[in-house]
Write an enzyme that holds these catalytic residues in place. Structure first.
Site, PDB file in Angstrom:
ATOM      1  N   LYS A  36     -10.309  -4.586  13.957  1.00 56.64           N
ATOM      2  CA  LYS A  36      -9.445  -3.808  14.805  1.00 56.64           C
ATOM      3  C   LYS A  36      -9.935  -3.237  15.816  1.00 56.64           C
ATOM      4  CE  LYS A  36      -5.160  -2.235  13.978  1.00 56.64           C
ATOM      5  NZ  LYS A  36      -4.030  -3.012  13.543  1.00 56.64           N
ATOM      6  N   THR A  40      -5.161   3.629  13.193  1.00 57.04           N
ATOM      7  CA  THR A  40      -4.263   5.118  13.924  1.00 57.04           C
ATOM      8  C   THR A  40      -3.805   5.008  12.650  1.00 57.04           C
ATOM      9  OG1 THR A  40      -2.429   4.215  14.727  1.00 57.04           O
ATOM     10  CG2 THR A  40      -4.535   5.629  16.241  1.00 57.04           C
ATOM     11  N   ASP A  49      -6.450  -1.900   8.618  1.00 59.36           N
ATOM     12  CA  ASP A  49      -5.782  -3.167   8.609  1.00 59.36           C
ATOM     13  C   ASP A  49      -6.723  -4.271   8.120  1.00 59.36           C
ATOM     14  OD1 ASP A  49      -3.122  -1.627   9.226  1.00 59.36           O
ATOM     15  OD2 ASP A  49      -3.046  -1.705  10.805  1.00 59.36           O
ATOM     16  N   ALA A 111      -2.894  -2.503  18.068  1.00 58.71           N
ATOM     17  CA  ALA A 111      -2.573  -1.979  17.101  1.00 58.71           C
ATOM     18  C   ALA A 111      -0.659  -1.394  17.774  1.00 58.71           C
ATOM     19  CB  ALA A 111      -2.547  -0.423  18.030  1.00 58.71           C
ATOM     20  N   GLY A 112       0.338  -1.249  17.376  1.00 58.20           N
ATOM     21  CA  GLY A 112       1.561  -1.010  18.109  1.00 58.20           C
ATOM     22  C   GLY A 112       1.293  -2.837  19.663  1.00 58.20           C
ATOM     23  N   PRO A 200       7.188 -14.860   5.335  1.00 62.83           N
ATOM     24  CA  PRO A 200       8.734 -13.982   4.267  1.00 62.83           C
ATOM     25  C   PRO A 200       8.294 -11.847   4.720  1.00 62.83           C
ATOM     26  CG  PRO A 200       7.211 -15.018   3.297  1.00 62.83           C
ATOM     27  CD  PRO A 200       6.639 -15.526   4.303  1.00 62.83           C
ATOM     28  N   ALA A 201       9.042 -11.554   4.534  1.00 61.88           N
ATOM     29  CA  ALA A 201       9.334 -10.361   4.106  1.00 61.88           C
ATOM     30  C   ALA A 201       8.703 -10.014   2.899  1.00 61.88           C
ATOM     31  CB  ALA A 201      10.998 -10.085   4.344  1.00 61.88           C
ATOM     32  N   GLY A 202       8.081  -8.695   2.180  1.00 62.62           N
ATOM     33  CA  GLY A 202       7.276  -8.559   1.248  1.00 62.62           C
ATOM     34  C   GLY A 202       6.101  -9.295   1.177  1.00 62.62           C
TER      35      GLY A 202
END
Length: 232
Positions: A36, A40, A49, A111-112, A200-202
């Site tokens: 990474k 931020t 992260d 990042a972003g 998947p979300a989550g």
């Protein structure tokens, strides 16, 4: 020979970290490092992260963070406001190359989005990828609006002579709406590159063992998994 893969996205908060973790988890039989360059929005001591990737993916992952800036801003702005030196693309490239001497796979998580500024000279993650001659894995949202952002990111990659390895949906809803379902077919067209998975979300809330077991179902064979469009 070690492989270096840059993971970028079409924006922020779209699932880059969980996709990076899924790729790392699917490479469970390899020595993996996640780098990474600029973290931020976190205070010293808080897990970032890279640490989250290692938690989700497993003990075969080495987590490395080059710089941390406390405010949740673009790296260049966050560094300037903190009075700290920014991260430079050559530093990212040097760190990734060093990790590649001891690991089979090095994942560089941005990042972003792709063109978020690292420093006041306008350097970006794309510059680091170019120094590394590394392909870029694009992470995109599932829903309405993703096609334009995906096409713009792909155009930016092509204009810089960078290879887009493919696209992964960073957070696929359990009950996708019409736009999300249609984008399964339309995202590869917008990107000019294959769709290589849908996380998947989550998924980031799962325990490490459950996440690692799921990763191979969420990613296509090119990334070490078994996912295919149209398959749950």
């Amino acid at each position: 020979m070690s492989t270096i893969l840059v993971v970028s996205g079409t924006g922020t908060e779209i699932g880059k970290t969980v996709v990076t973790a899924a790729v790392a988890a699917a490479a469970r039989d390899r020595r993996v490092a996640v780098l990474k360059p600029a973290q931020t929005g976190l205070a010293p001591g808080e897990p970032g992260d890279a640490a989250e990737v290692a938690r989700l993916a497993g003990s075969h992952v080495t987590a490395v963070e080059l710089a941390r800036f406390p405010e949740p801003l673009a790296p260049a702005t966050a560094a300037r406001r903190a009075g700290l030196p920014p991260v430079r693309p050559f530093e990212v490239a040097e760190a990734a190359q060093k990790l590649a001497t001891e690991h089979d796979l090095v994942l560089v998580e941005g990042a972003g989005g792709l063109l978020v500024r690292f420093d006041d000279e306008g350097s970006t993650l794309a510059d680091a990828a170019r120094l590394l001659s590394a392909p870029v894995l694009m992470v995109a949202p599932a829903g309405l609006g993703t096609l334009n952002a995906t096409a713009l990111t792909a155009e930016a990659l092509r204009s810089r002579g960078l290879d887009c390895r493919g696209v992964v949906i960073g957070s696929m809803p359990a009950e996708p709406d019409l736009a999300s379902r249609c984008n399964i077919e339309d995202l590869p067209v917008a990107a000019g590159a294959p769709l290589l998975g849908a996380v998947p979300a989550g998924a980031g809330a799962l325990a490490g063992a459950d996440f690692a077991a799921g990763a191979v179902r969420w990613l296509g064979p090119e990334l070490g998994g078994s996912w295919a469009p149209g398959r749950p």
